[in-house]
Design a protein around this motif. Structure first.
Motif, PDB file in Angstrom:
ATOM      1  N   PRO A  17       0.911  -1.147  -0.109  1.00 26.11           N
ATOM      2  CA  PRO A  17       0.028  -0.094  -0.072  1.00 26.11           C
ATOM      3  C   PRO A  17       1.010   1.197  -0.182  1.00 26.11           C
ATOM      4  O   PRO A  17       1.941   1.110   0.557  1.00 26.11           O
ATOM      5  CB  PRO A  17      -0.717  -0.101   1.295  1.00 26.11           C
ATOM      6  N   GLY A  18       0.600   2.422  -0.578  1.00 28.19           N
ATOM      7  CA  GLY A  18       1.462   3.369  -0.918  1.00 28.19           C
ATOM      8  C   GLY A  18       1.681   3.839   0.610  1.00 28.19           C
ATOM      9  O   GLY A  18       1.050   3.949   1.439  1.00 28.19           O
ATOM     10  N   LEU A  19       3.027   4.350   0.628  1.00 29.15           N
ATOM     11  CA  LEU A  19       3.459   4.944   1.829  1.00 29.15           C
ATOM     12  C   LEU A  19       2.963   6.420   1.922  1.00 29.15           C
ATOM     13  O   LEU A  19       2.773   6.970   1.060  1.00 29.15           O
ATOM     14  CB  LEU A  19       4.927   5.116   1.781  1.00 29.15           C
ATOM     15  N   SER A  20       2.794   6.760   3.256  1.00 29.52           N
ATOM     16  CA  SER A  20       2.343   8.240   3.235  1.00 29.52           C
ATOM     17  C   SER A  20       3.365   9.234   3.091  1.00 29.52           C
ATOM     18  O   SER A  20       4.782   8.708   3.022  1.00 29.52           O
ATOM     19  CB  SER A  20       1.928   8.364   4.941  1.00 29.52           C
ATOM     20  N   LEU A  21       3.317  10.318   2.993  1.00 31.66           N
ATOM     21  CA  LEU A  21       4.283  11.368   2.734  1.00 31.66           C
ATOM     22  C   LEU A  21       5.260  11.374   3.697  1.00 31.66           C
ATOM     23  O   LEU A  21       6.514  11.371   3.502  1.00 31.66           O
ATOM     24  CB  LEU A  21       3.412  12.659   2.412  1.00 31.66           C
ATOM     25  N   LYS A  22       4.763  11.245   5.100  1.00 33.80           N
ATOM     26  CA  LYS A  22       5.603  11.637   6.010  1.00 33.80           C
ATOM     27  C   LYS A  22       6.683  10.158   6.075  1.00 33.80           C
ATOM     28  O   LYS A  22       7.813  10.367   6.302  1.00 33.80           O
ATOM     29  CB  LYS A  22       4.796  11.496   7.351  1.00 33.80           C
ATOM     30  N   ALA A  23       6.125   9.071   5.747  1.00 40.93           N
ATOM     31  CA  ALA A  23       6.775   7.805   5.700  1.00 40.93           C
ATOM     32  C   ALA A  23       7.790   8.053   4.874  1.00 40.93           C
ATOM     33  O   ALA A  23       9.029   7.471   4.703  1.00 40.93           O
ATOM     34  CB  ALA A  23       6.165   6.681   5.629  1.00 40.93           C
ATOM     35  N   ARG A  24       7.539   8.494   3.536  1.00 41.13           N
ATOM     36  CA  ARG A  24       8.460   8.566   2.443  1.00 41.13           C
ATOM     37  C   ARG A  24       9.629   9.649   2.766  1.00 41.13           C
ATOM     38  O   ARG A  24      10.898   9.423   2.666  1.00 41.13           O
ATOM     39  CB  ARG A  24       7.908   9.004   1.238  1.00 41.13           C
ATOM     40  N   ALA A  25       9.362  10.709   3.573  1.00 44.72           N
ATOM     41  CA  ALA A  25      10.189  11.712   4.020  1.00 44.72           C
ATOM     42  C   ALA A  25      11.098  11.041   4.896  1.00 44.72           C
ATOM     43  O   ALA A  25      12.469  11.150   4.798  1.00 44.72           O
ATOM     44  CB  ALA A  25       9.424  12.822   4.645  1.00 44.72           C
ATOM     45  N   LEU A  26      10.797  10.332   5.995  1.00 49.33           N
ATOM     46  CA  LEU A  26      11.521   9.734   6.849  1.00 49.33           C
ATOM     47  C   LEU A  26      12.552   8.564   6.293  1.00 49.33           C
ATOM     48  O   LEU A  26      13.537   8.453   6.789  1.00 49.33           O
ATOM     49  CB  LEU A  26      10.741   9.102   8.038  1.00 49.33           C
ATOM     50  N   ARG A  27      11.859   7.767   5.342  1.00 48.14           N
ATOM     51  CA  ARG A  27      12.734   6.762   4.616  1.00 48.14           C
ATOM     52  C   ARG A  27      13.937   7.389   3.836  1.00 48.14           C
ATOM     53  O   ARG A  27      15.116   6.994   4.064  1.00 48.14           O
ATOM     54  CB  ARG A  27      11.930   5.857   3.648  1.00 48.14           C
ATOM     55  N   LEU A  28      13.776   8.641   3.364  1.00 50.06           N
ATOM     56  CA  LEU A  28      14.735   9.336   2.449  1.00 50.06           C
ATOM     57  C   LEU A  28      15.803   9.965   3.462  1.00 50.06           C
ATOM     58  O   LEU A  28      16.839   9.942   3.363  1.00 50.06           O
ATOM     59  CB  LEU A  28      14.173  10.507   1.639  1.00 50.06           C
ATOM     60  N   LEU A  29      15.327  10.386   4.613  1.00 47.53           N
ATOM     61  CA  LEU A  29      16.036  11.005   5.697  1.00 47.53           C
ATOM     62  C   LEU A  29      16.845  10.274   6.250  1.00 47.53           C
ATOM     63  O   LEU A  29      18.176  10.417   6.834  1.00 47.53           O
ATOM     64  CB  LEU A  29      15.312  11.861   6.412  1.00 47.53           C
ATOM     65  N   SER A  30      16.297   8.687   6.628  1.00 49.34           N
ATOM     66  CA  SER A  30      17.163   7.896   7.124  1.00 49.34           C
ATOM     67  C   SER A  30      18.337   7.301   6.154  1.00 49.34           C
ATOM     68  O   SER A  30      19.349   6.703   6.700  1.00 49.34           O
ATOM     69  CB  SER A  30      16.372   6.482   7.447  1.00 49.34           C
ATOM     70  N   MET A  31      18.099   7.374   4.850  1.00 48.36           N
ATOM     71  CA  MET A  31      19.245   6.901   3.946  1.00 48.36           C
ATOM     72  C   MET A  31      20.489   8.159   4.071  1.00 48.36           C
ATOM     73  O   MET A  31      21.829   7.614   4.167  1.00 48.36           O
ATOM     74  CB  MET A  31      18.855   6.942   2.531  1.00 48.36           C
ATOM     75  N   ARG A  32      20.151   9.199   4.003  1.00 49.68           N
ATOM     76  CA  ARG A  32      21.280  10.384   4.243  1.00 49.68           C
ATOM     77  C   ARG A  32      20.709  11.566   4.283  1.00 49.68           C
ATOM     78  O   ARG A  32      19.335  11.849   4.539  1.00 49.68           O
ATOM     79  CB  ARG A  32      22.042  10.316   2.813  1.00 49.68           C
ATOM     80  N   GLN A  45       5.982  14.530  -6.195  1.00 51.89           N
ATOM     81  CA  GLN A  45       5.599  13.632  -6.966  1.00 51.89           C
ATOM     82  C   GLN A  45       4.379  12.782  -6.267  1.00 51.89           C
ATOM     83  O   GLN A  45       3.421  12.147  -6.711  1.00 51.89           O
ATOM     84  CB  GLN A  45       6.268  12.883  -8.002  1.00 51.89           C
ATOM     85  N   HIS A  46       4.645  12.816  -4.937  1.00 50.13           N
ATOM     86  CA  HIS A  46       3.572  11.939  -4.186  1.00 50.13           C
ATOM     87  C   HIS A  46       2.740  12.686  -3.296  1.00 50.13           C
ATOM     88  O   HIS A  46       2.102  12.041  -2.461  1.00 50.13           O
ATOM     89  CB  HIS A  46       4.721  11.070  -3.164  1.00 50.13           C
ATOM     90  N   VAL A  47       2.500  13.760  -3.366  1.00 53.78           N
ATOM     91  CA  VAL A  47       1.659  14.628  -2.594  1.00 53.78           C
ATOM     92  C   VAL A  47       0.420  14.394  -2.872  1.00 53.78           C
ATOM     93  O   VAL A  47      -0.048  14.598  -4.186  1.00 53.78           O
ATOM     94  CB  VAL A  47       2.115  16.410  -2.854  1.00 53.78           C
ATOM     95  N   GLY A  48      -0.530  14.173  -2.001  1.00 57.90           N
ATOM     96  CA  GLY A  48      -1.940  13.563  -2.475  1.00 57.90           C
ATOM     97  C   GLY A  48      -2.617  14.929  -2.193  1.00 57.90           C
ATOM     98  O   GLY A  48      -1.956  15.900  -1.856  1.00 57.90           O
TER      99      GLY A  48
END
Length: 165
Positions: A17-32, A45-48
């Motif tokens: 299921p699609g990740l929430s915007l916050k989850a996507r942001a936290l995933r990106l920030l966890s990488m670098r 591009q993921h803003v609903g």
């Protein structure tokens, strides 16, 4: 025979299921580390219809998950061994780093540009240019990587002092 008698066909991949915007942001920030501008560009591009990107970014900054100063330090640390001040500062500006953070990075970089150029010269070339063609090649190498002409001339004058390490 009915369809129930056969096992289900294997599925290539189940879609999450699609990740929430916050989850996507936290995933990106966890990488670098990301700058605010860069993270916004990746999340746009993921803003609903119910999402408020600006409010999310403000919340992430307030929770100290997103920081332009941390991003700046990280980028400078990754790039400083290979690139000169002008290239690093241009990259910081392209990521939306401005004002006090940019000025602080600029002053920090200015202090050790010569040392960084000398270390890079040792790794890449290690010997004084034998002729004008080789000297021009070394000069282009450094200027393409954003080192100032004055610093490059100092480095190419002769072998840098080994005592500075």
């Amino acid at each position: 025979m009915t369809d129930d008698d056969f096992p289900p066909a294997p599925q290539a991949k189940r879609k999450r299921p699609g990740l929430s915007l916050k989850a996507r942001a936290l995933r990106l920030l966890s990488m670098r580390e990301h700058s605010r501008v860069e993270l916004a560009r990746k999340l746009e591009q993921h803003v609903g219809p119910d999402d408020d990107l600006s409010a999310l970014l403000d919340a992430l900054e307030q929770a100290q998950y997103l920081s332009n100063s941390r991003f700046s330090e990280s980028l400078v640390k990754r790039r400083s061994a290979r690139y000169g001040n002008s290239r690093i500062l241009a990259e910081l500006q392209s990521h939306g780093v401005q004002g006090e953070d940019l000025q602080e990075m600029k002053s920090n970089l200015a202090q050790d540009e010569l040392d960084r150029a000398q270390q890079l010269w040792r790794r890449k070339f290690g010997q004084v240019a034998a002729d004008a063609q080789e000297k021009a090649k070394q000069f282009r190498f450094f200027t393409q990587r954003g080192f100032s002409a004055a610093v490059v001339r100092q480095v190419l004058k002769g072998a840098p002092d080994d005592d500075q390490d």
